[in-house]
Design a protein around this motif. Sequence first.
Motif, PDB file in Angstrom:
ATOM      1  N   LEU A 150      -9.996   8.344  16.684  1.00 35.83           N
ATOM      2  CA  LEU A 150      -8.600   8.731  16.530  1.00 35.83           C
ATOM      3  C   LEU A 150      -9.065  10.662  16.960  1.00 35.83           C
ATOM      4  O   LEU A 150      -8.094  10.880  18.428  1.00 35.83           O
ATOM      5  N   ILE A 151     -10.011  11.678  16.371  1.00 35.18           N
ATOM      6  CA  ILE A 151      -9.765  12.643  17.037  1.00 35.18           C
ATOM      7  C   ILE A 151     -10.564  13.352  18.549  1.00 35.18           C
ATOM      8  O   ILE A 151      -9.931  13.852  19.385  1.00 35.18           O
ATOM      9  N   ILE A 152     -10.984  12.238  18.735  1.00 33.14           N
ATOM     10  CA  ILE A 152     -12.086  11.606  20.402  1.00 33.14           C
ATOM     11  C   ILE A 152     -10.461  11.510  21.585  1.00 33.14           C
ATOM     12  O   ILE A 152     -10.924  12.399  22.732  1.00 33.14           O
ATOM     13  N   VAL A 153      -9.933  10.435  21.206  1.00 31.04           N
ATOM     14  CA  VAL A 153      -8.521  10.521  21.856  1.00 31.04           C
ATOM     15  C   VAL A 153      -7.800  11.426  22.218  1.00 31.04           C
ATOM     16  O   VAL A 153      -7.203  11.527  23.361  1.00 31.04           O
ATOM     17  N   SER A 154      -7.321  12.198  21.118  1.00 31.02           N
ATOM     18  CA  SER A 154      -6.404  13.359  20.552  1.00 31.02           C
ATOM     19  C   SER A 154      -7.034  13.915  21.244  1.00 31.02           C
ATOM     20  O   SER A 154      -6.706  14.474  22.027  1.00 31.02           O
ATOM     21  N   ALA A 155      -8.633  14.093  21.749  1.00 30.77           N
ATOM     22  CA  ALA A 155      -8.590  15.666  22.520  1.00 30.77           C
ATOM     23  C   ALA A 155      -8.525  15.265  23.848  1.00 30.77           C
ATOM     24  O   ALA A 155      -8.232  16.564  24.530  1.00 30.77           O
ATOM     25  N   VAL A 156      -8.896  13.811  24.365  1.00 27.56           N
ATOM     26  CA  VAL A 156      -8.618  13.879  25.664  1.00 27.56           C
ATOM     27  C   VAL A 156      -6.814  14.093  25.927  1.00 27.56           C
ATOM     28  O   VAL A 156      -6.562  14.182  27.141  1.00 27.56           O
ATOM     29  N   ILE A 157      -6.217  12.825  25.103  1.00 32.76           N
ATOM     30  CA  ILE A 157      -5.007  12.710  25.247  1.00 32.76           C
ATOM     31  C   ILE A 157      -4.941  13.144  24.411  1.00 32.76           C
ATOM     32  O   ILE A 157      -4.504  12.951  23.378  1.00 32.76           O
ATOM     33  N   PRO A 158      -3.236  13.859  25.128  1.00 32.72           N
ATOM     34  CA  PRO A 158      -2.330  14.267  23.366  1.00 32.72           C
ATOM     35  C   PRO A 158      -1.689  13.828  22.786  1.00 32.72           C
ATOM     36  O   PRO A 158      -1.086  12.950  23.729  1.00 32.72           O
ATOM     37  N   ASN A 164       0.971  13.991  21.954  1.00 39.71           N
ATOM     38  CA  ASN A 164       2.796  13.867  22.777  1.00 39.71           C
ATOM     39  C   ASN A 164       2.583  13.524  24.010  1.00 39.71           C
ATOM     40  O   ASN A 164       3.649  13.102  24.810  1.00 39.71           O
ATOM     41  N   THR A 165       1.582  13.116  23.991  1.00 37.16           N
ATOM     42  CA  THR A 165       2.129  12.141  25.107  1.00 37.16           C
ATOM     43  C   THR A 165       1.774  10.402  24.997  1.00 37.16           C
ATOM     44  O   THR A 165       1.362   9.734  25.867  1.00 37.16           O
ATOM     45  N   TRP A 166       0.691  10.149  24.313  1.00 43.05           N
ATOM     46  CA  TRP A 166       0.567   9.091  23.841  1.00 43.05           C
ATOM     47  C   TRP A 166       2.380   8.186  24.278  1.00 43.05           C
ATOM     48  O   TRP A 166       1.627   6.949  24.747  1.00 43.05           O
ATOM     49  N   LYS A 167       2.971   8.406  23.824  1.00 42.82           N
ATOM     50  CA  LYS A 167       4.842   7.937  24.052  1.00 42.82           C
ATOM     51  C   LYS A 167       4.491   7.391  25.567  1.00 42.82           C
ATOM     52  O   LYS A 167       5.642   6.592  26.198  1.00 42.82           O
ATOM     53  N   TYR A 168       3.762   8.185  26.592  1.00 40.29           N
ATOM     54  CA  TYR A 168       3.745   7.682  28.175  1.00 40.29           C
ATOM     55  C   TYR A 168       2.985   6.705  28.166  1.00 40.29           C
ATOM     56  O   TYR A 168       3.025   6.472  29.299  1.00 40.29           O
ATOM     57  N   GLU A 193      14.512   8.787  26.046  1.00 39.09           N
ATOM     58  CA  GLU A 193      14.273   6.949  26.519  1.00 39.09           C
ATOM     59  C   GLU A 193      13.986   7.165  28.315  1.00 39.09           C
ATOM     60  O   GLU A 193      13.164   6.389  28.846  1.00 39.09           O
ATOM     61  N   ALA A 194      15.285   7.952  28.570  1.00 40.89           N
ATOM     62  CA  ALA A 194      15.319   7.788  30.009  1.00 40.89           C
ATOM     63  C   ALA A 194      13.540   8.306  30.878  1.00 40.89           C
ATOM     64  O   ALA A 194      12.969   8.195  31.544  1.00 40.89           O
ATOM     65  N   THR A 195      13.193   9.701  29.740  1.00 38.68           N
ATOM     66  CA  THR A 195      11.935  10.347  30.254  1.00 38.68           C
ATOM     67  C   THR A 195      10.725   9.306  30.234  1.00 38.68           C
ATOM     68  O   THR A 195       9.825  10.168  31.140  1.00 38.68           O
ATOM     69  N   LYS A 196      10.833   9.400  29.072  1.00 34.81           N
ATOM     70  CA  LYS A 196       9.286   7.658  29.024  1.00 34.81           C
ATOM     71  C   LYS A 196      10.052   6.003  29.994  1.00 34.81           C
ATOM     72  O   LYS A 196       8.868   6.389  30.185  1.00 34.81           O
ATOM     73  N   ALA A 197      10.474   6.307  30.434  1.00 35.40           N
ATOM     74  CA  ALA A 197      10.374   5.294  31.236  1.00 35.40           C
ATOM     75  C   ALA A 197      10.306   5.828  32.626  1.00 35.40           C
ATOM     76  O   ALA A 197       9.727   4.758  33.572  1.00 35.40           O
ATOM     77  N   LEU A 198      10.538   6.955  32.759  1.00 34.67           N
ATOM     78  CA  LEU A 198       9.861   7.860  34.108  1.00 34.67           C
ATOM     79  C   LEU A 198       8.639   7.581  34.000  1.00 34.67           C
ATOM     80  O   LEU A 198       7.657   7.464  35.223  1.00 34.67           O
ATOM     81  N   ILE A 199       7.893   8.386  32.769  1.00 34.42           N
ATOM     82  CA  ILE A 199       6.796   8.972  32.817  1.00 34.42           C
ATOM     83  C   ILE A 199       5.709   7.342  32.709  1.00 34.42           C
ATOM     84  O   ILE A 199       4.648   7.460  32.934  1.00 34.42           O
ATOM     85  N   ARG A 200       5.995   6.774  31.788  1.00 38.16           N
ATOM     86  CA  ARG A 200       5.648   5.808  31.923  1.00 38.16           C
ATOM     87  C   ARG A 200       5.231   4.337  32.759  1.00 38.16           C
ATOM     88  O   ARG A 200       4.143   4.501  33.120  1.00 38.16           O
ATOM     89  N   TYR A 201       6.312   4.640  34.268  1.00 39.43           N
ATOM     90  CA  TYR A 201       6.330   4.321  35.388  1.00 39.43           C
ATOM     91  C   TYR A 201       5.693   4.664  35.963  1.00 39.43           C
ATOM     92  O   TYR A 201       4.324   4.149  36.897  1.00 39.43           O
ATOM     93  N   PHE A 260       2.519  17.094  33.568  1.00 42.57           N
ATOM     94  CA  PHE A 260       1.749  15.838  33.521  1.00 42.57           C
ATOM     95  C   PHE A 260       0.924  15.667  34.558  1.00 42.57           C
ATOM     96  O   PHE A 260      -0.239  15.148  34.922  1.00 42.57           O
ATOM     97  N   PHE A 261       1.819  16.482  36.295  1.00 39.69           N
ATOM     98  CA  PHE A 261       1.818  15.276  37.345  1.00 39.69           C
ATOM     99  C   PHE A 261       1.683  16.536  38.413  1.00 39.69           C
ATOM    100  O   PHE A 261       3.003  17.274  38.085  1.00 39.69           O
ATOM    101  N   SER A 262       0.758  17.194  38.932  1.00 40.84           N
ATOM    102  CA  SER A 262       0.488  18.065  40.117  1.00 40.84           C
ATOM    103  C   SER A 262       2.066  17.611  41.209  1.00 40.84           C
ATOM    104  O   SER A 262       1.679  16.716  42.042  1.00 40.84           O
ATOM    105  N   VAL A 263       2.381  19.007  41.867  1.00 38.02           N
ATOM    106  CA  VAL A 263       3.672  18.307  43.129  1.00 38.02           C
ATOM    107  C   VAL A 263       3.209  19.473  44.227  1.00 38.02           C
ATOM    108  O   VAL A 263       2.512  20.456  43.576  1.00 38.02           O
TER     109      VAL A 263
END
Length: 334
Positions: free
Chosen positions: A32-40, A42-46, A94-102, A133-136
């Motif tokens: 969990l510590i290792i994964v959290s270091a790579v994937i914060p 607050n982004t797991w929900k995405y 809910e909308a932002t989760k739907a978008l970023i998960r997509y 999370f995404f470069s533009v």
Amino acid sequence: MGYAAEKKIVENKRKIAKRILFLVFFVLFVALIIVSAVIPVNTWKYRVKLPKTGVRADGELRIHFIDVGQGDATLIELPDGKIMLVDGGDGSDEATKALIRYLNALKIQKIHYLLVTHADDDHCGGLDEVLKFFSVSRAFLPYVKPSINNEFASFYKSVTQSGCDLQYSSRKISLSTESYTLQFLYPYTNDVQNAVENGEYFEYTNEASAVFWLDYQGVSTLFTGDAPTKILHALIDEDSLGLLSGLGVTLDSTEILKVSHHGSKDGTDGKTLDYFGVKTAVVSCGADNAYSHPHAEVMDALVSRFVDCYRTDKDGSVIITVQADGRYGVEKIA
């Protein structure tokens, strides 16, 4: 074997079980510590419950009308592999989760073109989160006061700090290549330039909504944002006079339509549908929304003209895939 010996064996087994259980929890904790270091955290929900979007094949154009509730978000995978995101929902969780998960389901790394059609909160609300999370590479903005509402102000601050190229939407913008035509039609270039020079912002966000046309292998799609009926009629008048042909645009060949303003009565009408010759239409709206979108008159106009109509409130996200031979199909991602 005596009672004492049996008791000792049982106790040893319990000790071994406890050690194994401790070891399992320790390994999970370290993981969990290792994964959290790579994937914060607050982004797991995405990164969970990702939709099954499939993969774009070489030579395909894919248009994803993403279900973000009562709002708009459209992701375009262009035939050359470039990514265009049009709007970003209302900023609700809910909308932002739907978008970023997509976006994560599509394994998007970079958004080449980000278009905010206009500054209404149901179109720009989730984009400041997207920028985390995404470069533009390039962003196209409406020429409205940055503080017009909280959602646009938050996005405007994020996008100006992102370092991407910024440009106000207008007809002078063409993203066309040898294989496809992507042409902005509205707002008019002179209106934007005059407003910028005079320091005057557009007041009515819907009337500043960007409209653009995309054609690939003879299949053309019109994206209308929240453009009102009078803007669509003005474009029809121009096209009927041949004034758009120099841009490589023929509006009367529009086969696919992103229905304006979530199906509002002051948007797509019978005249628009008759001129375009639409065969497939998509309405982006939320279930049981407070605005009664889409309006009954709009739906009646679509049904009476035998247009295949898809609605994100009923069908979920909708993918239209145009193949290299000019055939296209529609898929619903519930």
